[in-house]
Structure formats: C-alpha cells, structure tokens
Scaffold this active site. Structure first.
Site, PDB file in Angstrom:
ATOM      1  CG  ASP A  96      26.436  -2.425  14.860  1.00 57.56           C
ATOM      2  OD1 ASP A  96      27.105  -2.028  13.880  1.00 57.56           O
ATOM      3  OD2 ASP A  96      25.389  -1.860  15.245  1.00 57.56           O
TER       4      ASP A  96
ATOM      5  CE  LYS B  68      26.044   3.996   9.841  1.00 57.93           C
ATOM      6  NZ  LYS B  68      25.487   5.299  10.189  1.00 57.93           N
TER       7      LYS B  68
HETATM    8  N1  PLP Z   1      24.718   0.310  14.102  1.00 64.25           N
HETATM    9  C1  PLP Z   1      25.314   1.446  14.445  1.00 64.25           C
HETATM   10  C2  PLP Z   1      26.220   1.480  15.640  1.00 64.25           C
HETATM   11  C3  PLP Z   1      25.077   2.611  13.704  1.00 64.25           C
HETATM   12  O1  PLP Z   1      25.663   3.756  14.062  1.00 64.25           O
HETATM   13  C4  PLP Z   1      24.222   2.539  12.580  1.00 64.25           C
HETATM   14  C5  PLP Z   1      23.906   3.753  11.802  1.00 64.25           C
HETATM   15  O2  PLP Z   1      24.004   4.862  12.270  1.00 64.25           O
HETATM   16  C6  PLP Z   1      23.641   1.324  12.255  1.00 64.25           C
HETATM   17  C7  PLP Z   1      23.912   0.230  13.038  1.00 64.25           C
HETATM   18  C8  PLP Z   1      22.728   1.178  11.089  1.00 64.25           C
HETATM   19  O3  PLP Z   1      23.408   1.362   9.892  1.00 64.25           O
HETATM   20  P1  PLP Z   1      22.621   1.413   8.512  1.00 64.25           P
HETATM   21  O4  PLP Z   1      21.524   2.430   8.680  1.00 64.25           O
HETATM   22  O5  PLP Z   1      23.656   1.818   7.525  1.00 64.25           O
HETATM   23  O6  PLP Z   1      22.081   0.057   8.250  1.00 64.25           O
END
Ligand code: PLP
Length: 406
Positions: free
Chosen positions: A201, A227
C-alpha cells in the site's frame, strides 16, 4: 545536488495563498489529501476544452486523441514506478478500490477456506476491511504482524506469522498515522523466500520517496492520485502480469470484454480486463501531469527537503511541555501524530483551525492501531514539499497558545 525553490513552488499552488478566518492558510493535512498545482487544474480544463470524447470506442478524431492521452498517462505511471509494461498498470478509483480489486480477484483465484492473509498492526482500514469482506465469503483468516513501542514493524514476528496457509502479505509502505517507513525490500524478500506474493500500500509513499516496483520485486502496489498532487477519483493498481493474467475480472461491463453473447463472455486483454466502464480519462491525464510535476522537482530532492522539515518539526514540537509524539521509528516520513496532556485532540484541532492551521484529528482510519496505542485519536500534522519551517513555527506557536489556554 538539486534543491527545491520553495517560494517558487508555493506559487504553483493557488490554494496556498488563500486565507481562512482572515489568516493565511497553513495546510498540514497532506496525508489526507494534497493540494493541486495549477498545471494539474489546467490539464483538466484543457482536456474538457479540447480533447473530451469517450476513449477506446470511437473511430473519430477526438476519441482517438482522448485514447492516446489516456494510454500515454498509463505509460507515465509505468515509468514513474518503473513497471516493466503498461499492461501492469490498472487504473482504478483509488487505493481503496485497488485493494478491493485484489482482495476480490486474487482471493477468488488463489485462496480457499482456512487460508490466511497477513497484514500489519499499522494498516489503514482500506487494507483491513477488504480482506475481512472477502474472508467472510471464502472463510479466510486475517493474521496481524505486531509493532514495537516506537511504531516499527517487528520483522521476526512478521516472519513467525507466516504459515503454510498464508496466501498474501499486504503491508503499508508508510504508516499514515505513525509515519513509519516499513522495510518493504526485506518484507518482499522474506515473503518470496516462503513463496508468498506481496501487496504494497503505497498511498503514503509514492509522493515522498522513490518507488521502483522492479527493484522491489513486489507483486502488487497501489496508490491514489489525490495524495500525489493529482485529481480525486483516480488510483493505480500495479500488478505483475502473471497475477493479472491468472485473476478473474473484478467488475463486468463495457471496455473489459472481448466478445459478449447471452451465453458467454470472453474478456479483453490486459489491463482492460480490469477496467470495466468508461475510465476517468480526464483524471488519468491530470494524474500524469501531476507525476510529471513531481518528477521535474525530483523525488530525491523532495525526500531530502521533507526529511529536514520532519527533523525540524519534531525538535520544535518536543519543546512543548506535555507533548508526546506517537510514532518514533528510526526511518520515518513527514507525518507527526501527537497528543498534549490534558487536551483532547478534537479541541486541539478545532482551536488550531481557528488560527488558520489545518491538521487532522481522530483515528485516521486506523482504529485497530489506535486501540493498540491505547488512545481514541491523535492530532496529525503531515507535511508536503510546499510546507515551510515558518509554517512549523506557526504550528508551534498555535499549540503553545492552546496549552496556555488550558
Ligand atoms: N492506505 C493508506 C496508508 C492511506 O493513508 C489511505 C488514505 O488515507 C488509504 C490507504 C486510502 O486511500 P484512498 O481513500 O485514497 O483510497
């Protein structure tokens, strides 16, 4: 060594010049989403103004131009993470959808009842819940590798959690709460020694550090456009072709088919097999613009600058009596979660907001980690390359004022 010209860079981000409550905005919620440079906004307008047409379906000029933009964006993503082929880049709606896709399709192909998915104690909900949902359907179990008191993953314990039933290790590269940078090279090496694929991730990492999927040899890697200075609603799933070939489609519809009859459907080649429906080709073009912007600044220069900002902010914040930082890993990204004795994080966040300082408060979509840390939530300041030491000083002044109020 190339250094960043921060005042010029800040000029690229119109929102940074705005005021909130009559005060210049100090935006320190970059882990939740990043602000957008003007070139990304311009790309969206330019696409709608000059290229808009549905991709992959038309013989007409605009459709072909839009398709070329979309496929060129895929190649930009491929190069950005150094994937071997653009067939390995699947566009999704974000990290969350990318993980759900793998949970659904990978598990259907490679897991049976009693099999295990191994994650870590510092995962975001989006790297927990998809496995649970699929687990309920197929009878799969979630195993969780622990962390130490500094917020670092305990690698020996992770390896001990591997069993003959482990089918996948899914781990965050950088914790959105603790800032911990996990040793993903070592994790991939351990996993592959046991013949287990790894999902990374990278939602909190591609914007801060160099990510090279071929050097890493990871099997899957996911991130979100919003992000990394790109638009919302677009994300990436990188997967080795051998996995994508062996996995069934995630969703059905247009684009993902080769032929359809009422009796049977055959599926499109990679990566389209996993991209049902009209893709967000405007969003992918704007994501590519964002990646080009980051590449032009230089990811190594970004990493150096943000690290210096992290060190400075950590030192400054620790001068506040009663302030405790959660997450003190040796290798840490520019995220600082903290608590101040006697002040609820929600109060801290609300009062900082009135001073124009945007931080995040709460559980940060990591409730199991909060439980482990024994807290309801934290205040989180997360920095991007457009943040400055002056903004850190403003944060510090704000916190000190709130401490005096209490
Ligand atoms: N994984 C991590 C480590 C995150 O910080 C986030 C969002 O804050 C996500 C997954 C999920 O991302 P998204 O909401 O853009 O799908």
């Amino acid at each position: 060594m190339k250094e960043l010209d921060i005042s010029r860079i800040r000029g690229d981000f119109p929102i940074l010049a705005r005021e909130v409550y009559g005060k210049r905005l100090v935006y320190l919620d970059n882990a939740a989403t990043t602000q957008k440079p003007r070139c990304v906004m311009d790309k969206i307008t330019e696409m709608y103004a000059t290229v808009n047409a549905n991709v992959h379906r038309g013989v007409h000029f605009l459709s072909q131009a839009a398709t070329e933009e979309h496929e060129s964006s895929r190649r930009t993503v491929q190069q950005f993470i150094h994937a071997a082929s653009s067939n390995e880049i699947v566009f999704t709606r974000g990290t969350t959808e990318s993980i759900n896709l793998v949970a659904s399709s990978f598990c259907r192909s490679f897991c049976t009842a009693g099999d295990e998915i191994l994650i870590t104690a510092m995962e975001h909900h989006s790297n927990i819940v998809p496995w649970q949902l699929q687990g309920e359907i197929q009878g799969l179990k979630l195993q969780v590798a622990p962390i130490n008191s500094k917020g670092e993953l305990i690698l020996e314990e992770l390896e001990k959690k591997i069993s003959p039933r482990t089918r996948l290790i899914a781990v965050t590269h950088i914790s959105n709460v603790l800032g911990t940078v996990n040793p993903i090279e070592e994790i991939v090496a351990i996993a592959h020694r046991h013949g287990i694929p790894v999902l990374i991730d990278a939602a909190q990492s591609v914007q801060h550090t160099r990510v090279d999927v071929r050097a890493l040899d990871c099997d899957f890697l996911v991130f979100s456009s919003h992000k990394i200075y790109g638009p919302t609603g677009v994300g990436v799933l990188y997967a080795k072709e051998k996995w994508l070939d062996a996995m069934p489609p995630y969703q059905g519809g247009g684009e993902m088919i080769e032929t359809v009859t009422f009796e049977k459907t055959t599926f499109n080649k990679l990566p389209y097999k996993f991209e049902a429906g009209t893709p967000d080709y405007i969003g992918t073009a704007a994501l590519a613009t964002a990646l080009d912007y980051v590449s032009a600044l230089g990811i190594d220069a970004i990493a150096r600058y943000e690290h210096a900002l992290l060190v400075y902010a950590t030192e400054r914040l620790l001068t506040v009596p009663g302030l405790r930082i959660l997450g003190n890993a040796g290798n840490k990204s520019s995220v600082i979660s903290f608590l101040v004795d006697g002040i609820h994080p929600y109060d801290m966040g609300t009062l900082l907001d009135r001073m124009g300082i945007a931080v995040r408060t709460g559980h940060h979509c990591a409730e199991p980690l909060m439980e482990l840390l024994g807290v309801d939530g934290t205040v989180r300041a997360s920095f991007a390359f457009y943040n400055t030491k002056e903004e850190v000083d403003q944060l510090l002044k704000g916190i000190e004022k709130i401490v005096r109020m209490f």
